[in-house]
Every structure is written in C-alpha cells, then in structure tokens.
Design an enzyme around this catalytic site. Sequence first.
Site, PDB file in Angstrom:
ATOM      1  N   GLU A 121       4.407  -4.408  -7.416  1.00 29.38           N
ATOM      2  CA  GLU A 121       4.104  -4.940  -8.740  1.00 29.38           C
ATOM      3  C   GLU A 121       2.673  -5.463  -8.820  1.00 29.38           C
ATOM      4  O   GLU A 121       2.030  -5.365  -9.869  1.00 29.38           O
ATOM      5  CB  GLU A 121       5.101  -6.045  -9.098  1.00 29.38           C
ATOM      6  N   ASP A 152       3.176   2.342  -5.589  1.00 29.70           N
ATOM      7  CA  ASP A 152       3.839   2.471  -4.288  1.00 29.70           C
ATOM      8  C   ASP A 152       2.808   2.599  -3.174  1.00 29.70           C
ATOM      9  O   ASP A 152       2.914   1.948  -2.119  1.00 29.70           O
ATOM     10  CB  ASP A 152       4.757   3.699  -4.275  1.00 29.70           C
TER      11      ASP A 152
END
Length: 410
Positions: A271, A352
């Site tokens: 995040e 990611d």
Amino acid sequence: MRTTAWWVLAALVVAVGVILVFLVPWAATPPRSEQLAALGTLPADKVARAREFHTALRPGSYGALLLGLALSVVLGLTPLGARLLGLLPAHWLARGVLGGLVLVTLGQLLTLPVAAWQETILRRYGLSTRDWGSWALDVLKGYLLGALLTAVALAAFYALVRYAPRWWWAFGAAGAALVVVVLSFALPVLVEPVFNTFTPMQKSSLRDSLMALAERDGVPVRDVLVADASRRTRAVNAYVSGLGPTRRIVVYDTLLTEAPPEEVASVVAHELGHAKDNDVLLGTVVGALGAAAGVVGLYLLGGWTGLLRRAGVESVTEPRALALLFAVAAVVGLVSGPFQNLVSRQVEARADRHALALTGDPATFEAMQRRLALVNLGDPDPPVVEYLLFASHPSAVERMAVARTWKKRR
C-alpha cells in the site's frame, strides 16, 4: 460551439492517453509455469472451496449487472423514462433532482433482492459477520450517500444549463474535474467513517515498525489506524488512505488477528507503494480528465437527433432526458470497465514489486498472498474471461509468481 467542444474533447482524450502510456507501469505478467507452481502450493480443498464460493456468487453478480443495465436501457432508450419523469413537478430543479433520486431508488430496489441473496452466500461460507439489521443499515448508508451525491451533482448540472445555456458544457467539464479532485481528499475523511470505526493503533512494536517502514520509504503518514472490519466480514486487508495531510495507514482488525506482524508489514509495504508512486494522484488526474471528457461528450451527444427521438425528448439538457443520461453512463461504464481494470492490474503489480523491494522478503510476501487468497476466499487462478473483464488486481498465483521470479533474479 460544437467545433470547439470537439477540439476540447480531443485534447482531453489525448491527455488521458499520454498519461496512460507514459505513467502506467506496463509490464508482462510472470511466466505461466511459475503461476502453476504457485497454485500447486495451495491446499486443493481450500482452492475448491473458493471456486465453489465464486460459482455460487456468479449468478447474482451477473444478474445484478444485467438488471441494472436493462433498467437503464429500457427507461433511457425508450420514451418510458421521459414519461415517468414527466410526472414529477415541472420546476426544472425539482424535476431534475427528484428524477435522479427516482432513478437511483429504482435501481436500488431492483437489485436489492440479489444483494440479499448474495449476503446469504457470504454467511454460508463464513465471510460475513453481519446480522440482517447491520446489513440493512450498511445498504441504507450506501444508498443515502449515493443519493446525496447524485442530488448535488444534478442540481449543479441543471443550474449550469439554466444560467449558462451556451457554455454549460465548458463550466460543467471544469466543475466535474474539480469535484473528482475534491472527493479524492474528502472521501477518506468524510465517507470512510460512515461505514467503519477507526481507532489509532495502540503503541506497540508493530505500530513502530509500520511507521518506520513508511519513513524508510519516504512516505509521510499521519497515523496508523485500525478499522473494525470484523463487524462486517472475516476478510483481511490494509490500505493507505488519503492524500497529503489526510494520509494514514489503515489496517483491518481481522488482519491483525489472522496474520503475523511481518505479513502485516508486507501488505502495508504494498500500500505504501501506491503512495510512493502517487497512484492515488494518478487515478485522480485520470478521473478528473475523464469526468471532464464525459461532460463534453454529453454536450456533443445532444446533437444526435435519432437518439433523442428514441428517448422521446428534445434535448439532453431537459430533466425528462435524465433516464437517457443514466443509460449512456451505464453503457459507457460497462464498455470501459475492462480497460479500467487492465490499468488497475498494472498499477497493483507495480505496488507488489515495490513491496518486494522495500521489504526484501519474497517469502513473507508470498505467504501473505497465500493467506489473502485463502482467508478472503478469492479464486487464486480465476477463469480467463472473468479475469479480463472484472479483475482489478492480479490473481493470487500471479502475485505469488512475482515473488518467486523476484527472488530468482536476485
């Protein structure tokens, strides 16, 4: 005037295209062999259960989509919608605002039984923790929020049409873009608390590590909050919310109970990648330009006399044409959805990779993706068509394969 509008629309479309080409991180998916290897590490019985869950949900998901689209098309592309809205008070503002509320309410009522049926499935598979009272309250909150935003938007739209009849599209385009920007700042502060209660995470080694992770990443955050997601679901998640002074790390309380601290940090690192790469800002800019283009396109659509005739109206700006506007928005949303999801998957894949680089721990990243898939009952390797049409994130096996590929390359 229409020539000017065409040039403005072309400029907006080109601007969006340039942003998507140069700022979206287009990258190839990991090798299929790595994805299959990752899939083989998941318990077969739990994968089967997740697929059974999605099979049970699928008729409702498609049903709600088709019902909403059918309602929009029937009311908007036939004179039926104009006749229905013609029964409302003749005052331009009253008819415009009330007409929007009528259409929103009809759509909500039509799909409400499907939503209730899907809630029973969520309970059967152990994901939902709500009773029917809590479920109904959440549905009501969502409806009231949507109705409020619709009413405000329509009041502004019809006021522009009335008081700036020649240039409403230009002012409207600028206003729509501004609203998107404002909501990007305001929603985390004003709307999220409507559905969840957020409490500051107690001082602990986990909180310190998350704040240190953000500091090491160069992402200033205001606080670490815990959302009481367990009152609604057993699903786990975390996210970084807000822009600038409103930015904070939010962790589901379910994640804290399900995952060890290093896996929580792995999710937060993903995040933080969104914040580090300004993905919220990217989405805000693209959304603002798209909203502006939509208003200009609406103005140009008003020159399509055949469409107006089919809808039983004389102008797209008259309140009786509101059902037509809703139908056009529904069709545009349906057609553009797969491309929006493609862009979203690329952005999520970059986050990611950011998490892997930030933590340097591919094993924990893979373990967390495995946990997310199993606890949230996500299909780790969904059917290709559904993946292309509806997936906003890479599949679980793709994300696990990314970790394996990252480890091999290093």
